[in-house]
Design an enzyme around this catalytic site. Structure first.
Site, PDB file in Angstrom:
ATOM      1  N   TYR A 111      15.975  30.372   6.881  1.00 13.98           N
ATOM      2  CA  TYR A 111      14.817  31.105   7.386  1.00 13.98           C
ATOM      3  C   TYR A 111      14.934  31.332   8.888  1.00 13.98           C
ATOM      4  CZ  TYR A 111      12.237  30.616   3.010  1.00 13.98           C
ATOM      5  OH  TYR A 111      11.823  30.703   1.713  1.00 13.98           O
ATOM      6  N   LYS A 136       0.834  -1.206   0.000  1.00 13.10           N
ATOM      7  CA  LYS A 136       0.000   0.000   0.000  1.00 13.10           C
ATOM      8  C   LYS A 136       0.868   1.256   0.000  1.00 13.10           C
ATOM      9  CE  LYS A 136      -0.236  -0.547   5.000  1.00 13.10           C
ATOM     10  NZ  LYS A 136      -1.015  -1.132   6.097  1.00 13.10           N
TER      11      LYS A 136
HETATM   12  C1  LIG Z   1      -0.180  -2.004   6.741  1.00 14.38           C
HETATM   13  C2  LIG Z   1      -0.701  -3.317   7.181  1.00 14.38           C
HETATM   14  C3  LIG Z   1       0.185  -4.402   7.342  1.00 14.38           C
HETATM   15  C4  LIG Z   1       1.679  -4.256   7.302  1.00 14.38           C
HETATM   16  O1  LIG Z   1       2.095  -3.772   8.559  1.00 14.38           O
HETATM   17  P1  LIG Z   1       3.633  -3.442   8.913  1.00 14.38           P
HETATM   18  O2  LIG Z   1       3.590  -2.997  10.323  1.00 14.38           O
HETATM   19  O3  LIG Z   1       4.050  -2.359   7.984  1.00 14.38           O
HETATM   20  O4  LIG Z   1       4.408  -4.688   8.693  1.00 14.38           O
HETATM   21  C5  LIG Z   1      -0.371  -5.641   7.616  1.00 14.38           C
HETATM   22  N1  LIG Z   1      -1.710  -5.797   7.751  1.00 14.38           N
HETATM   23  C6  LIG Z   1      -2.584  -4.767   7.639  1.00 14.38           C
HETATM   24  C7  LIG Z   1      -4.024  -5.009   7.821  1.00 14.38           C
HETATM   25  C8  LIG Z   1      -2.103  -3.491   7.370  1.00 14.38           C
HETATM   26  O5  LIG Z   1      -2.958  -2.466   7.293  1.00 14.38           O
END
Ligand SMILES: *Cc1c(COP(=O)(O)O)cnc(C)c1O
Length: 349
Positions: A250, A40
């Site tokens: 800045y 994702k």
């Molecule tokens: C993002 C996600 C993962 C991966 O989690 P990590 O902590 O990045 O390994 C796994 N399962 C779900 C449902 C997620 O939303």
């Protein structure tokens, strides 16, 4: 004569061998379970096109995205029935899209169950909420007749505290175990990256690492195993000489204590080098010499101290130290944020 687009003064190095190593390590640490891959948010900011072929070649066969809009780019690299959409269908249009693209939704509620069944049903995954209270059907809803109508492939839950030694982990594990017999399924899945390190009781049939694939170390057990994958690099686009008392950046927050040489690096907060790095971190020259950051981070640049590196010239490249546990300490950002804030200009060099 067409003129080529000039090379960028900003780039993101992806170590594909480290990425493959991390997937294989997490798959091995998952014991008899198979590791999938959370891809994702554009592979946590590192780029689907840069990462997906490597993850697939390493052996991953199940890929998790959050949004329907993320499906296309992932489906370019892997069979669509290996893609699971975490947010599930919110509209009949989402459900129709899932079916047309042969992508599996993750059903997160009775309302989504109804939507999926009414749109024709078929294979899906089901998220059970075992205590994080985010997405997923609640334990008391598992007996609902709608759930019995689902064709559940993966029965999934998600840990809230896997990166901590918390009693919550065992509680969620017990709740998940108790719910499994009630719902026919092909595989069960509980562990994210940190969950893999909690031990074999948490592995079930499929694990879902994300962060650790990309170099994150959410638990100490993973520290020796996981390799850094991403290194942002920026060119020095100007060098200059300061006199004692000269200010930098800045709000003039840095004052030169003595004459010194500085460089302007072509990376700023628009690229994900947030202002929380300002005045604290250091960039690296040739991987090891520290070039401290001076003053505030600007949108497109930040100033580094070249006192100890007189050889650095305009056009030379410096590395942003992206060993994630260390970078999190320095910047105050989480390892997840450090990856996902990386800006688009880094990825289209
Ligand atoms: C993002 C996600 C993962 C991966 O989690 P990590 O902590 O990045 O390994 C796994 N399962 C779900 C449902 C997620 O939303």
């Amino acid at each position: 004569m067409p003129v080529e687009r000039p090379a960028s003064s900003l780039r993101l190095k992806i170590d594909r061998e480290a990425l493959a190593h991390n997937w294989r390590t997490l798959d091995r640490m998952s014991g008899s379970a198979r590791a999938g891959a959370a891809v994702k948010a554009d592979c946590y900011g590192l780029g689907v096109d840069a990462c997906l072929p490597t993850l697939r070649a390493a052996g991953a066969q199940l890929f998790f995205v959050a949004h329907w809009g993320e499906v296309d780019r992932v489906a370019h690299h892997v069979p669509s029935d290996q893609i699971a959409v975490l947010h599930g269908p919110l509209t009949a249009g989402d459900a129709a899209y899932a079916r047309a693209r042969k992508v599996l939704p993750i059903i997160n509620s009775l309302a989504q169950s109804k939507l999926w069944i009414e749109s024709g049903g078929g294979p899906c995954h089901l998220m059970l909420d075992t205590g994080i209270n985010r997405l997923g059907i609640s334990p008391h809803e598992t007996g609902d007749p709608l759930i019995a109508q689902l064709e559940v492939i993966g029965l999934i839950s998600h840990l809230a505290c896997a990166d901590e030694d918390s009693a919550m982990n065992a509680r969620q594990l017990d709740t998940f175990r108790a719910l499994l017999p009630a719902i026919p399924h092909q595989f069960a899945s509980l562990a994210n990256s940190a969950g893999i390190a909690l031990g074999s009781g948490y592995h079930f049939d499929v694990t879902r690492p994300g962060l650790a694939l990309y170099g994150g170390v959410p638990r100490a057990e993973l520290a020796g195993e996981i390799r850094q994958v991403a290194t942002p690099e920026a060119a020095i686009i100007q060098t200059r000489q300061l006199s004692a008392g000269d200010k930098v950046g800045y709000n003039a927050t840095f004052t030169a204590p003595a004459a010194m040489r500085i460089g302007v690096a072509s990376i700023g907060y628009a690229d994900g080098l947030l202002r929380s790095w300002g005045g604290k971190g250091a960039f690296l020259l040739r991987g090891d010499m520290r070039l401290p950051l001076l003053g505030k981070v600007s949108m497109d640049m930040v100033v580094v101290d070249l006192s100890q590196a007189p050889e650095v010239a305009e056009g030379d490249w410096v590395q942003i130290p992206y060993h994630l546990p260390d970078a999190a300490q320095i910047s105050g950002l989480s390892q997840y944020e450090l990856l996902t804030v990386l800006g688009q200009r880094l990825k289209s060099p």
